[in-house]
Motif scaffolding. Sequence first.
Motif, PDB file in Angstrom:
ATOM      1  N   GLN A 166       4.038   9.335  -9.683  1.00  0.00           N
ATOM      2  CA  GLN A 166       3.350   9.443 -10.977  1.00  0.00           C
ATOM      3  C   GLN A 166       2.752  10.843 -11.136  1.00  0.00           C
ATOM      4  OE1 GLN A 166       3.362   6.935 -13.285  1.00  0.00           O
ATOM      5  NE2 GLN A 166       2.426   8.406 -14.692  1.00  0.00           N
ATOM      6  N   ALA A 167       2.179  11.399 -10.045  1.00  0.00           N
ATOM      7  CA  ALA A 167       1.613  12.751 -10.103  1.00  0.00           C
ATOM      8  C   ALA A 167       2.722  13.777 -10.353  1.00  0.00           C
ATOM      9  CB  ALA A 167       0.872  13.064  -8.809  1.00  0.00           C
ATOM     10  N   GLN A 168       3.857  13.607  -9.666  1.00  0.00           N
ATOM     11  CA  GLN A 168       4.991  14.513  -9.883  1.00  0.00           C
ATOM     12  C   GLN A 168       5.506  14.399 -11.328  1.00  0.00           C
ATOM     13  OE1 GLN A 168       7.795  13.392  -6.853  1.00  0.00           O
ATOM     14  NE2 GLN A 168       6.876  14.749  -5.316  1.00  0.00           N
ATOM     15  N   ARG A 207       0.828  -1.198   0.000  1.00  0.00           N
ATOM     16  CA  ARG A 207       0.000   0.000   0.000  1.00  0.00           C
ATOM     17  C   ARG A 207       0.870   1.260   0.000  1.00  0.00           C
ATOM     18  NH1 ARG A 207      -3.975  -2.134   3.557  1.00  0.00           N
ATOM     19  NH2 ARG A 207      -2.427  -1.777   5.137  1.00  0.00           N
ATOM     20  N   ASN A 208       1.911   1.257   0.846  1.00  0.00           N
ATOM     21  CA  ASN A 208       2.835   2.410   0.901  1.00  0.00           C
ATOM     22  C   ASN A 208       3.525   2.635  -0.450  1.00  0.00           C
ATOM     23  OD1 ASN A 208       2.190   2.927   3.555  1.00  0.00           O
ATOM     24  ND2 ASN A 208       3.943   1.821   4.387  1.00  0.00           N
ATOM     25  N   LEU A 209       3.981   1.520  -1.034  1.00  0.00           N
ATOM     26  CA  LEU A 209       4.644   1.628  -2.341  1.00  0.00           C
ATOM     27  C   LEU A 209       3.671   2.129  -3.408  1.00  0.00           C
ATOM     28  CD1 LEU A 209       6.894  -1.572  -2.391  1.00  0.00           C
ATOM     29  CD2 LEU A 209       7.643   0.804  -2.236  1.00  0.00           C
ATOM     30  N   LYS A 210       2.420   1.679  -3.320  1.00  0.00           N
ATOM     31  CA  LYS A 210       1.424   2.111  -4.283  1.00  0.00           C
ATOM     32  C   LYS A 210       1.146   3.612  -4.127  1.00  0.00           C
ATOM     33  CE  LYS A 210      -2.926   0.523  -6.195  1.00  0.00           C
ATOM     34  NZ  LYS A 210      -4.042  -0.391  -6.064  1.00  0.00           N
ATOM     35  N   GLU A 211       1.032   4.080  -2.862  1.00  0.00           N
ATOM     36  CA  GLU A 211       0.826   5.506  -2.613  1.00  0.00           C
ATOM     37  C   GLU A 211       2.037   6.311  -3.109  1.00  0.00           C
ATOM     38  OE1 GLU A 211       0.009   6.040   1.533  1.00  0.00           O
ATOM     39  OE2 GLU A 211      -1.941   5.039   1.408  1.00  0.00           O
ATOM     40  N   GLU A 212       3.207   5.793  -2.814  1.00  0.00           N
ATOM     41  CA  GLU A 212       4.452   6.448  -3.267  1.00  0.00           C
ATOM     42  C   GLU A 212       4.488   6.510  -4.785  1.00  0.00           C
ATOM     43  OE1 GLU A 212       8.249   8.140  -2.415  1.00  0.00           O
ATOM     44  OE2 GLU A 212       6.872   7.347  -0.935  1.00  0.00           O
ATOM     45  N   LEU A 213       4.102   5.414  -5.416  1.00  0.00           N
ATOM     46  CA  LEU A 213       4.067   5.366  -6.876  1.00  0.00           C
ATOM     47  C   LEU A 213       3.072   6.397  -7.411  1.00  0.00           C
ATOM     48  CD1 LEU A 213       4.944   4.037  -9.536  1.00  0.00           C
ATOM     49  CD2 LEU A 213       3.072   2.422  -9.222  1.00  0.00           C
ATOM     50  N   LYS A 268       5.993  16.465 -16.570  1.00  0.00           N
ATOM     51  CA  LYS A 268       5.766  16.253 -17.997  1.00  0.00           C
ATOM     52  C   LYS A 268       5.006  17.436 -18.587  1.00  0.00           C
ATOM     53  CE  LYS A 268       5.785  13.640 -21.691  1.00  0.00           C
ATOM     54  NZ  LYS A 268       6.959  13.681 -22.519  1.00  0.00           N
ATOM     55  N   GLU A 269       3.987  17.918 -17.832  1.00  0.00           N
ATOM     56  CA  GLU A 269       3.241  19.087 -18.300  1.00  0.00           C
ATOM     57  C   GLU A 269       4.149  20.314 -18.377  1.00  0.00           C
ATOM     58  OE1 GLU A 269      -0.090  19.611 -15.715  1.00  0.00           O
ATOM     59  OE2 GLU A 269      -1.041  17.722 -16.321  1.00  0.00           O
TER      60      GLU A 269
END
Length: 189
Positions: A53-55, A43-49, A60-61
């Motif tokens: 991903q948001a960063q 779960r922590n890794l998924k949140e970190e991912l 990218k934008e």
Amino acid sequence: MITPIEIRQQTFKKALRGYDKEEVRAFLQALSQEWEQHLEAHRNLKEELEKVQAQFNTLKEVEDMLHKTLMQAEQSSKDTIENAKEKAELKIREAETTARDLVRQGMDQRSALQAEVEELTRQRDKVITQLQVFLKTQLDRISAIDLIELPPNTAQTPPPTTASSQDNFFDSEINGAENSSFEDIIEEL
């Protein structure tokens, strides 16, 4: 996916000479705890991912905006350079046109001045010729006067003239007091 609670609550059928219940429960409890830790880490890794991903998406934008801005700046720079070249070429053409006009005006003025100089030269030559003719005529008349015999002078010979008496002579000539025959000669001229 099996949850830690399912692992803890798992029951097995009883069989003759089966496994030690306490040992199976202890193993299931340990397995449940470890599985819970793995799920928490997952779960922590998924949140970190998701954060990464948001960063990444934000970066990218930003990268896309920077790329677009760079392309626009490059195009704007090209347009500015092209406009500057066009303006410079226009200024050069205008300067060349002005220079040609000035040269043409100068040549026209030069031609007009040459024509005027030529006309003045013709007029000068004409005046000189007229003066030469006039002076030659006058010289011929003076020569003719020298040839005319003057009547004998019955009067006494005038006394020798001095500078002051000559001045008086010319003054009297100007005033018309003496020598009417000389005036007659001048009138003939």
